[in-house]
Write a protein that holds these residues in place. Structure first.
Motif, PDB file in Angstrom:
ATOM      1  N   TYR A  58       4.964   3.364   2.804  1.00  0.00           N
ATOM      2  CA  TYR A  58       3.752   2.574   3.001  1.00  0.00           C
ATOM      3  C   TYR A  58       4.159   1.162   3.392  1.00  0.00           C
ATOM      4  O   TYR A  58       5.330   0.785   3.309  1.00  0.00           O
ATOM      5  CB  TYR A  58       2.903   2.563   1.732  1.00  0.00           C
ATOM      6  N   ARG A  59       3.171   0.362   3.812  1.00  0.00           N
ATOM      7  CA  ARG A  59       3.480  -0.962   4.352  1.00  0.00           C
ATOM      8  C   ARG A  59       3.731  -1.997   3.265  1.00  0.00           C
ATOM      9  O   ARG A  59       4.605  -2.853   3.403  1.00  0.00           O
ATOM     10  CB  ARG A  59       2.330  -1.419   5.276  1.00  0.00           C
ATOM     11  N   THR A  60       2.948  -1.973   2.181  1.00  0.00           N
ATOM     12  CA  THR A  60       3.080  -2.994   1.133  1.00  0.00           C
ATOM     13  C   THR A  60       3.355  -2.344  -0.220  1.00  0.00           C
ATOM     14  O   THR A  60       2.873  -1.236  -0.501  1.00  0.00           O
ATOM     15  CB  THR A  60       1.799  -3.843   1.021  1.00  0.00           C
ATOM     16  N   ASN A  61       4.098  -3.039  -1.053  1.00  0.00           N
ATOM     17  CA  ASN A  61       4.452  -2.496  -2.363  1.00  0.00           C
ATOM     18  C   ASN A  61       3.227  -2.223  -3.228  1.00  0.00           C
ATOM     19  O   ASN A  61       3.259  -1.348  -4.106  1.00  0.00           O
ATOM     20  CB  ASN A  61       5.385  -3.464  -3.086  1.00  0.00           C
ATOM     21  N   ALA A  62       2.136  -2.973  -2.991  1.00  0.00           N
ATOM     22  CA  ALA A  62       0.929  -2.792  -3.803  1.00  0.00           C
ATOM     23  C   ALA A  62       0.341  -1.400  -3.627  1.00  0.00           C
ATOM     24  O   ALA A  62      -0.435  -0.940  -4.480  1.00  0.00           O
ATOM     25  CB  ALA A  62      -0.108  -3.850  -3.438  1.00  0.00           C
ATOM     26  N   GLN A  63       0.676  -0.710  -2.552  1.00  0.00           N
ATOM     27  CA  GLN A  63       0.117   0.621  -2.304  1.00  0.00           C
ATOM     28  C   GLN A  63       0.735   1.696  -3.179  1.00  0.00           C
ATOM     29  O   GLN A  63       0.207   2.807  -3.252  1.00  0.00           O
ATOM     30  CB  GLN A  63       0.308   0.997  -0.824  1.00  0.00           C
ATOM     31  N   SER A  64       1.842   1.404  -3.839  1.00  0.00           N
ATOM     32  CA  SER A  64       2.559   2.455  -4.570  1.00  0.00           C
ATOM     33  C   SER A  64       1.785   2.967  -5.775  1.00  0.00           C
ATOM     34  O   SER A  64       1.938   4.130  -6.165  1.00  0.00           O
ATOM     35  CB  SER A  64       3.931   1.955  -5.019  1.00  0.00           C
TER      36      SER A  64
END
Length: 686
Positions: free
Chosen positions: A369-375
């Protein structure tokens, strides 16, 4: 990779090293004198080529091992290079990151040139940046400190002094971090240097700057370093910063024994000061440089390679290499549109579960994914599905308590090991006392994570036992401990069984059998912060890196809404224009290509006749209901149905992209078409 294995050359013959290489890789390995530039696409075996080049140079007597300095950008990559050289029977070559090599030299010369003990290195900039902000009277929070520290780092690696910062930022069109003006950042950078000097510390950029300055100004030191290192190899050369290039120039002096390897299409760190300029301009600097291109992709299936090439071609990426797939055809690339983020995470977890059930190891699956917040959503979905996972960029493997304790026990066991007992059995005996067991605990959570860590050590012991060292002797517990110590120094963790969750940036240099590219919507890919043409181009290259991580299975998805029941306002990324099957935007942009593209992307092991029958049925349904075809079922879903050939509603429910509502609407018709195809009927209408 195809290799030549029929040679009668003895194992110790230098040319035996070349037998495992393709013609272009062999050209790299035999180009022993610089300058050489290797343009190597993703999956083309560049590490293999350059390590064989070093080994061949040593075996033929052209290089002394200790005269070679190979530099790369991550400790993991440097550790892998050393491992491969050791497997090729070559010891003594220095394979390090720029910072590790510079720190080693600086520590050696510091007492002589500067005097006294070397300054302590500040691992983090944040404390000094916060103090500098206080001194110049600006208010900062944790996020601001992080952004300002990143900007200071960019300036230093770009060789931009605080006095020159404003002019350079204006010239480059580089905005200051949010909430501040360029003059304030320049003042902060000056104050930051003052704080460091008062505290007697240096940062990582200072290590390179100070060493390069010493080499540029002190002839005797420069001569000593240059007499030691005569041959240089630089991997990932597209990521070199002006500061790193300046240091490399000091190492080289007026010599030309330089081999650089890189791929302009994988330049994804421009925001940190990296630039592909030095790679692209290499032949302008060295007009007689030998250029070799590696384009045979041994990693990915033709379906994945086709998509990767198209992503670059449609973006007219400068210096892009067109890859040529060498693997057999694989399954189609999947494209799925979900209603919301929760559905996307659950759908990917379900699909990962099916891959695991079909025999794919969890460690060979990644969600990118593009940003760590999506994990977070994927962590929850995988936990709900009972699937283990690891977040790349989380707690480092060798910092885990159970790993540290296990290494202590193994180190002790190495001193009293039974030479007649196989090493893997001894390792299992030792780790059993630390809580390891043959079977994992039933519950997930901390207990399973501890078991996974120790199981990774067991698996590494098995791997070492299957591959004796260069001396031909079987591996021992001492061998394992030495391997773990070297991996710990390089942060090269052994494989932990679990699905990998990682940002696209963190995935660079890695590969998996199955990759899910999630959240492929505008605002995330490209990221909303990419406001210039250059920034958007870098986002496209980042997507290319993500696509090329997949060996066999690749699935791309996005969600129309953030929350269940929310407004479906998201649009899929522009980077798949003309490539995303059954997207109305694609029809308007590429009216001729849709049907052919769908067939190109969706060719694999599914029943083509059944797939065509399902598409014809879907067309009829779309016309009757006056809806776009993609809202009925996507091409990826139809291809999955044609591959699985479900015979019941329960089997149909396991297919990605067809939930309860669509099963109620279309399930009976779909199952009837599958049944007709199975009986040999030619009419696939509903």
């Amino acid at each position: 990779m195809s290799t030549q294995t029929n040679s009668s050359l003895p194992a110790g013959h230098p040319d035996a090293i070349l037998e495992a290489l393709d013609p272009e890789q062999r050209e790299v390995a035999t180009a022993l004198r610089g300058p050489v530039v290797v343009l190597a696409g993703a999956g083309t075996g560049k590490t293999r080529a350059i390590t064989h080049r070093i080994a061949y140079g040593v075996r033929t007597g052209v290089y002394k091992p200790t005269s070679v300095l190979a530099v790369t950008f991550t400790a993991r990559a440097a550790g892998e290079m050393r491992t491969r050289l050791r497997e090729l029977g070559v010891a003594g070559v220095q394979a390090r990151t720029f910072h590790a090599a510079a720190l080693r030299q600086l520590s050696y010369f510091w007492p002589r040139v500067i005097g006294g003990a070397p300054s302590r290195i500040a691992e983090y900039k944040a404390p000094a940046v916060a103090e500098a902000a206080r001194r110049i009277g600006i208010s900062v929070d944790r996020v601001a400190v992080r952004d300002l520290a990143s900007e200071i780092e960019w300036a230093k690696v770009s060789l931009v002094s605080p006095d020159d910062y404003v002019r350079r930022a204006l010239t480059d069109g580089r905005p200051a971090p949010a909430g501040y003006d360029l003059q304030t950042v320049a003042r902060l950078a000056t104050a930051y240097e003052d704080v460091k000097n008062e505290r007697g510390v240096i940062d990582f950029e200072d290590v390179l700057q100070i060493l390069a300055g010493i080499l540029a100004e002190n002839r005797s030191v420069a001569d000593e370093v240059r007499s030691q290192y005569r041959h240089f190899v630089v991997d990932e050369y597209q990521d070199v910063s002006p500061l790193q290039q300046f240091l490399l120039d000091q190492w080289l002096g007026d010599r030309r024994e330089l081999c650089v390897v890189g791929d302009p299409s994988q330049t994804i760190y421009s925001f940190t000061g990296a630039t592909p300029r030095y790679l692209l301009d290499f032949r302008r600097r060295f007009k007689d440089a030998q250029e070799i291109r590696l384009v045979r992709d041994y990693r990915s299936t033709p379906q994945v390679v086709h998509l990767a090439n198209e992503v670059l071609r449609r973006g007219r990426v400068t210096g892009a290499l067109e890859l040529r797939a060498q693997r057999p055809a694989g399954p189609p690339v999947g494209f799925t549109t979900y209603d919301d983020d929760e559905s996307e995470a659950a759908g990917i977890a379900a699909r990962a579960g099916r891959l695991i059930a079909a025999g794919t190891r969890p460690s060979e699956i990644a969600v990118l994914y593009r940003t760590n917040a999506q994990s977070e959503a994927f962590e929850a979905a995988l936990s709900d599905a009972g699937i283990g996972y690891q977040v790349r960029g989380g707690e480092r493997f060798f910092q885990r308590k159970e790993v540290r304790d296990a290494i202590v026990l193994l180190r002790g066991a190495a001193r009293s090991a039974d030479p007649d007992q196989p090493m893997p059995e001894q390792v299992r005996d030792v780790l059993t006392t630390a809580g390891w067991s043959e079977k994992p605990p039933a519950a997930r959570g901390a207990a399973r994570e501890r078991w996974d860590s120790m199981q990774a050590l067991v698996a590494l012991a098995d791997d070492l036992a299957r591959a004796p060292g260069a001396d031909g002797e079987p591996a021992t517990i001492a061998t394992l401990v030495a391997e773990l110590e070297e991996r710990s120094a390089a942060q090269h963790a052994p494989t932990v069984e679990g699905v990998t969750l990682a940002s696209l940036h963190a995935a660079k240099g890695l590969e998996w059998d199955a990759v899910f590219l999630a959240g492929m919507s505008e605002g995330l890919m490209p990221i909303s912060l990419a406001e210039t043409d250059e920034a958007v181009a870098e986002e496209r290259r980042l997507l290319y890196v993500g696509v090329t991580r997949a060996r066999v299975h690749l699935e791309v998805s996005f969600a129309r809404s953030r929350n269940p029941g929310g407004r479906a306002s998201r649009k899929r990324t522009r980077f798949f224009d003309g490539l995303w099957p059954d997207d109305p935007a694609d029809r308007s942009r590429t009216p001729r290509a849709k049907k052919g593209q769908a067939r190109d992307l969706l060719t694999g092991e599914h029943d083509v006749a059944l797939f065509d029958a399902l598409r014809e049925w879907r067309r009829s349904v779309a016309q009757e209901t006056d809806k776009p075809a993609y809202t009925v079922l996507s091409d990826a879903t139809l291809a999955a149905i044609a591959e699985i050939r479900p015979t019941s509603t329960m089997q149909l429910a396991r297919v990605n992209g067809i939930g309860p509502a669509k099963i109620d609407k279309y399930g009976e018709s779909v199952l009837a078409i599958v049944a007709q195809a199975a009986s040999g009927a030619s009419d696939g209408g509903s």
